[in-house]
Design an enzyme around this catalytic site. Sequence first.
Site, PDB file in Angstrom:
ATOM      1  N   ASP A 221       1.470 -12.531  -1.192  1.00  0.00           N
ATOM      2  CA  ASP A 221       0.729 -11.329  -0.839  1.00  0.00           C
ATOM      3  C   ASP A 221      -0.507 -11.791  -0.068  1.00  0.00           C
ATOM      4  OD1 ASP A 221      -0.225  -8.793  -0.519  1.00  0.00           O
ATOM      5  OD2 ASP A 221      -0.022  -8.202  -2.602  1.00  0.00           O
TER       6      ASP A 221
HETATM    7  C1  BGC Z   1      -0.737  -5.541  -0.370  1.00  0.00           C
HETATM    8  C2  BGC Z   1       0.677  -5.738   0.146  1.00  0.00           C
HETATM    9  C3  BGC Z   1       0.679  -5.605   1.657  1.00  0.00           C
HETATM   10  C4  BGC Z   1      -0.288  -6.625   2.224  1.00  0.00           C
HETATM   11  C5  BGC Z   1      -0.352  -6.609   3.745  1.00  0.00           C
HETATM   12  C6  BGC Z   1      -1.765  -6.382   0.348  1.00  0.00           C
HETATM   13  O1  BGC Z   1      -3.049  -5.929   0.046  1.00  0.00           O
HETATM   14  O2  BGC Z   1      -0.770  -5.817  -1.758  1.00  0.00           O
HETATM   15  O3  BGC Z   1       1.545  -4.799  -0.431  1.00  0.00           O
HETATM   16  O4  BGC Z   1       1.978  -5.766   2.155  1.00  0.00           O
HETATM   17  O5  BGC Z   1      -1.589  -6.331   1.731  1.00  0.00           O
HETATM   18  O6  BGC Z   1      -1.031  -5.490   4.196  1.00  0.00           O
END
Ligand code: BGC
Length: 740
Positions: A221
């Site tokens: 993530d």
């Molecule tokens: C989120 C993810 C997301 C990523 C990219 C993170 O803050 O938890 O679900 O895909 O950001 O934006």
Amino acid sequence: MTRLTLEQKAALVVGNGYWTTASAPGIPPIVMGDGPHGLRTQRETADNLGIGASLPATCYPPAVGLGSSWNRSLTERVARAIADEAIEQGVDLVLGPGVNIKRSPLCGRNFEYFSEDPYVSGQLGAAWVRGAQSLGVGASVKHFAANNQETARMTVSAEVDDRTLREIYLPAFEHIVRTEKPATVMCSYNRVNGVAAAENYWLLTELLREEWGFDGLVLSDWGAVDNAVPALEAGLDLEMPGPQRDSRDAILAAVRSGELDESVLDRAVARLSSLVEHVHSRGHRGDHLSLAERQRLARDAAIESIVLLRNERGLLPLRPGTRVAVIGEFARTPRFQGAGSSQVNPTNVEAALPAMEQLADVTFSPGYYLDERDNTSLIEDAVRSARDADVAVLFIGLPPMEESEGFDRDHLDLPADQLALIAAVAAATANTVVVLSNGGVVTVEPWHDSVASIVEGWLLGQAGGPAVADVLFGVAAPSGRLAESIPFRLQDNPSYLNFPGENDVVRYGEGVFVGYRYYESAEVAVRYPFGFGLGYTDFEFSDLVATRSSASVRVTNTGDRAGSHVVQLYVAPAPSHVSRPRRELKGFEKVTLGPGESAVVDFVLDSRSFAYWDTLTGGWLVPGGQYSVEIGHNARDIALRADVRLPAPPPRRLSLDSRVSELIEHPVTGPVLSFAMRRAENANELGGNLFDMVATVPVRRLLRFPGVGEQMRQLPLLLSLANNPVIRAVASWFGKRRRP
Ligand code: BGC
């Protein structure tokens, strides 16, 4: 691989931008875009909180809506349409679906997840991956694992026992990985039992790859990696976003010093390179759906996401010619998606008000301000218009600032100004309909009984407005079912005392008893049970036939309108010494039938439909006994039951560490021990309680008691006879003959 220098390889695994990977000779970059209910493709600006602008894209109902559709093919079509847009926008990998379990209704990101139930989450998540990947666009199943809250999401440790992980928090991921081969899995921010998901060897390697056979790429993530080297060793292949120069340098230093085997880096690069090859060799150019086709799909998906909760006196659908007072700012300014990384820049938002104006004689009053200013005078206007109309339709819901990625709520209430509005309008007319817009569950107390109809509209995406109008006027019938329970009070929720934890630790104290698994087992009343939803017609079930591998049931539309119903199959476990939920969903099918029509629905069952995770053996176990296959309208309203008797699994090897109860249940030792115990009971006048007293005592301990060791001198011999498969089989055969 050998063609690349160490530096090139290290650069490849740490990203090269917010949404892109680095490149090397023969390995071009890939582009990612957020999902899962629409694309968030960023070009100039970049962030993971939905702050910066993104390219316009269709906003479909978020998972809270799609989850309530209980419709696999619809979910597949939506994901394929998102992939179609991804191809148009040059995106190779869409960051979705999110299949975390809604452990608490308070989780700020529940709108992005499907259900409190792992079966629903797994089925719909798999459909999503199938749809997106059918166009050759990669999916990213997230957030792996046990990411069930936003509070302290980057640091909190989810303390979850093995059985609960296996039965509740992992099965959706497992099912998707095993059946759909997702291109990637995204590891979560949090720690799982103390170890960061990104550095969790058990999670990312032993479980995901060795046990489930995942052969895609694991990415982090955004910003989830603290220590690049242990993460790589644990099985993480790509850190995002990039370029993470510190991580790259740490990897280089570790390889040079011998601390990190270069083959570990090679492995990650190889996985990245096959992902790149996979998405770039995509034969498909996309379906090229038109804007109108996308809007139609968004509207169809929204219709199926709507759950009709209450409909007294058949007030809905509204009859033609009804004079309708539409009340509430959300009718004009819809709340149709959640905030954070999944926020889509919609192409065409349609509100309910204009759609309703096309279908009826409508007046509008806003009823409240979205910024929560005093709404006393707006309430007076609303009451006046309600009095002048036949029906008042109130658009009520959570303002955007009340729920979002990044934080959790601490209550389930609607804003006070909106509650005052409901009370005033409901007092003015008996014909009040409430349409809700909310990403997480809200309580419908204390006003529930004062209104005639309640439409749970969740967040419905950009075409949600006309979808609501369609359902209100019967242009379409509501067919959504709750994928999460609606409790009377927050305090009733099983995670209540353990959410969101403290000091960076959250204990999943309710174990496997999440959502309806708790409400049904503990017989705690809920306002609306899991699986609940009304339509404009009625359905009946008959002719249930079930075996251990299949079930079938007839469903009949007994009303006078066409409609859809979700046939839900639950399994109630055989009695055993393990505490198991009273029933668990193991199958569902959505069927559409005309008035008077009926259809037979078939289900496939397998051993997992009956199993629990046995912590003693570290595997799935199906205890023998009588199970019940149940067909329900929802988790509480079970219409039909069929018994299925399953044989006991082969007994475990006996040893001196076995418990007395295991010896009693064993075909070889059982008769001998029962005889000896009956004799002892008679001799000592124990009143028949001896077995209960010693059932859980390990044999080794029993032998310590004076006299017992003497009397049971032959026990080691008996145990070795019991472990002999031939003798065991003969004894079982005799046992069955004795007890036909
Ligand atoms: C989120 C993810 C997301 C990523 C990219 C993170 O803050 O938890 O679900 O895909 O950001 O934006």
